[in-house]
Design a protein around this motif. Structure first.
Motif, PDB file in Angstrom:
ATOM      1  N   LEU A   1     -16.705  -7.132 -69.948  1.00 29.33           N
ATOM      2  CA  LEU A   1     -15.703  -7.906 -70.700  1.00 29.33           C
ATOM      3  C   LEU A   1     -14.916  -6.957 -71.587  1.00 29.33           C
ATOM      4  N   LEU A   2     -13.601  -6.892 -71.360  1.00 28.18           N
ATOM      5  CA  LEU A   2     -12.707  -6.103 -72.198  1.00 28.18           C
ATOM      6  C   LEU A   2     -11.824  -7.057 -72.989  1.00 28.18           C
ATOM      7  N   LEU A   3     -11.810  -6.895 -74.311  1.00 32.96           N
ATOM      8  CA  LEU A   3     -11.026  -7.746 -75.195  1.00 32.96           C
ATOM      9  C   LEU A   3      -9.993  -6.891 -75.922  1.00 32.96           C
ATOM     10  N   GLU A   4      -8.734  -7.165 -75.648  1.00 36.43           N
ATOM     11  CA  GLU A   4      -7.615  -6.402 -76.214  1.00 36.43           C
ATOM     12  C   GLU A   4      -6.959  -7.232 -77.316  1.00 36.43           C
ATOM     13  N   THR A   5      -6.926  -6.698 -78.514  1.00 36.73           N
ATOM     14  CA  THR A   5      -6.397  -7.371 -79.716  1.00 36.73           C
ATOM     15  C   THR A   5      -6.937  -8.801 -79.843  1.00 36.73           C
ATOM     16  N   PRO A   6      -8.257  -8.960 -79.843  1.00 38.06           N
ATOM     17  CA  PRO A   6      -8.824 -10.314 -79.879  1.00 38.06           C
ATOM     18  C   PRO A   6      -8.861 -10.897 -81.287  1.00 38.06           C
ATOM     19  N   PHE A   7      -8.965 -12.212 -81.359  1.00 35.04           N
ATOM     20  CA  PHE A   7      -9.235 -12.871 -82.632  1.00 35.04           C
ATOM     21  C   PHE A   7     -10.724 -13.169 -82.751  1.00 35.04           C
TER      22      PHE A   7
ATOM     23  N   VAL B   1     -19.381  -5.043 -73.599  1.00 28.82           N
ATOM     24  CA  VAL B   1     -18.113  -5.433 -74.230  1.00 28.82           C
ATOM     25  C   VAL B   1     -17.396  -4.211 -74.777  1.00 28.82           C
ATOM     26  N   LEU B   2     -16.107  -4.127 -74.473  1.00 31.24           N
ATOM     27  CA  LEU B   2     -15.195  -3.172 -75.119  1.00 31.24           C
ATOM     28  C   LEU B   2     -14.156  -3.979 -75.880  1.00 31.24           C
ATOM     29  N   VAL B   3     -13.969  -3.650 -77.144  1.00 30.90           N
ATOM     30  CA  VAL B   3     -12.925  -4.271 -77.960  1.00 30.90           C
ATOM     31  C   VAL B   3     -11.920  -3.196 -78.347  1.00 30.90           C
ATOM     32  N   ALA B   4     -10.633  -3.501 -78.142  1.00 31.92           N
ATOM     33  CA  ALA B   4      -9.550  -2.581 -78.488  1.00 31.92           C
ATOM     34  C   ALA B   4      -8.604  -3.273 -79.455  1.00 31.92           C
TER      35      ALA B   4
ATOM     36  N   LEU C   1     -15.869   0.253 -79.362  1.00 36.38           N
ATOM     37  CA  LEU C   1     -14.839  -0.298 -80.246  1.00 36.38           C
ATOM     38  C   LEU C   1     -13.772   0.767 -80.386  1.00 36.38           C
ATOM     39  N   TRP C   2     -12.606   0.506 -79.783  1.00 34.76           N
ATOM     40  CA  TRP C   2     -11.504   1.477 -79.781  1.00 34.76           C
ATOM     41  C   TRP C   2     -10.423   0.979 -80.731  1.00 34.76           C
ATOM     42  N   ILE C   3     -10.335   1.614 -81.879  1.00 29.16           N
ATOM     43  CA  ILE C   3      -9.352   1.252 -82.890  1.00 29.16           C
ATOM     44  C   ILE C   3      -8.264   2.321 -82.908  1.00 29.16           C
TER      45      ILE C   3
END
Length: 269
Positions: free
Chosen positions: A167-173, A210-213, A239-241
């Motif tokens: 699961l990749l989440l790009e600019t998620p809330f 999970v990856l969150v960007a 977590l890619w910020i």
């Protein structure tokens, strides 16, 4: 004193009525304020995706329009959940890159967005998201989920209900209601908001890596949303910020270069 008291009472009543009017307006028009479905449609023939086809997937009492291209042998499928603005067809550059690297993809408009007739609601979006995933699952065993912005909600929900590989989440809330409360702290959004997309609750059931960007300059969904959601993931991987990146900057900032090794690791585990 009596005159002053009467004036103060009158002002208080007016303030209460004005506040009630604002809350009432927001309640009645909330979906028009929450969603931004208008946008131009790019025809598949003009998208540079010679191997893709347009398909229609049954969902609820309607159909969603999607583009579909199978992967190269041995490669996985990406089910892509679009953001809030316009049509999924606008992001054809992304799909072309997926295909160039051997991935298959399915991307689509939720009902009520440009290519898919119907009414917009959280219930319909979640139903459409599951229908799209299940359509792909009937054809391919290895599925990767990618949710961008609004699409992070249905992507998280689907990952909580189905067994994908990542699961990749790009600019998620954290949740849609969290963003609304941050934007309108003076309104009781938690009480009146209908489409709350509580990803913060769904993420607890997500077993996929999970990856969150996110970007630090995101003024649409603040970066702390992504950070807090990532902290709740049972299987967090990255977590890619991105410093100074805004809400729509992550593709240009190189998110695909982070997505590929993340996907490859998930598929090999």
């Amino acid at each position: 004193m009596k005159l002053l008291r009467s004036v103060l009472v009158a002002l208080l009543v007016l303030a209460v009525l004005a506040y009630a009017g604002v809350v009432g307006y927001m309640f009645v028009n909330q979906r028009a304020l929450q969603y931004d479905p208008a946008g131009e449609i790019t025809e598949l023939a003009a998208a540079g995706l010679a191997g893709a086809e347009q398909v229609e997937i049954a969902s609820g009492d309607g159909l969603v329009t999607a583009w579909y291209q199978p992967p190269r042998p041995g490669m996985p499928m990406i089910v892509y959940y679009k953001g809030n603005s316009g049509s999924f067809t606008y992001e054809h550059e992304r799909y072309a890159q997926f295909v160039a690297d051997g991935y298959g993809f399915l991307a689509f408009d939720y009902r009520g967005f440009p290519t898919s007739p119907g009414a917009i609601s959280e219930a319909n979006i979640l139903a459409d998201a599951l229908a799209a995933y299940d359509w792909v699952a009937e054809r391919h065993p290895d599925i990767l989920i990618w949710g961008r912005s609004l699409g992070s909600g249905p992507a998280t929900y689907v990952a909580s209900q189905r067994d994908a590989r990542a699961l990749l989440l790009e600019t998620p809330f954290l949740s849609a209601v969290t963003v609304a409360a941050e934007r309108y702290p003076y309104l009781p959004v938690g009480l009146v908001m209908q489409d709350q997309f509580r990803s913060n609750e769904w993420i607890a059931q997500v077993r996929e890596p999970v990856l969150v960007a996110h970007g630090t300059a995101d003024t649409t969904i603040g970066v702390s949303n992504g950070e807090r959601l990532y902290a709740l993931a049972p299987n967090p991987q990255e977590l890619w910020i991105v410093p100074d990146a805004g809400h729509s900057d992550l593709w240009a900032a190189g998110i695909w270069d982070h997505a590929r090794p993340f996907f490859e690791k998930a598929l090999s585990s």
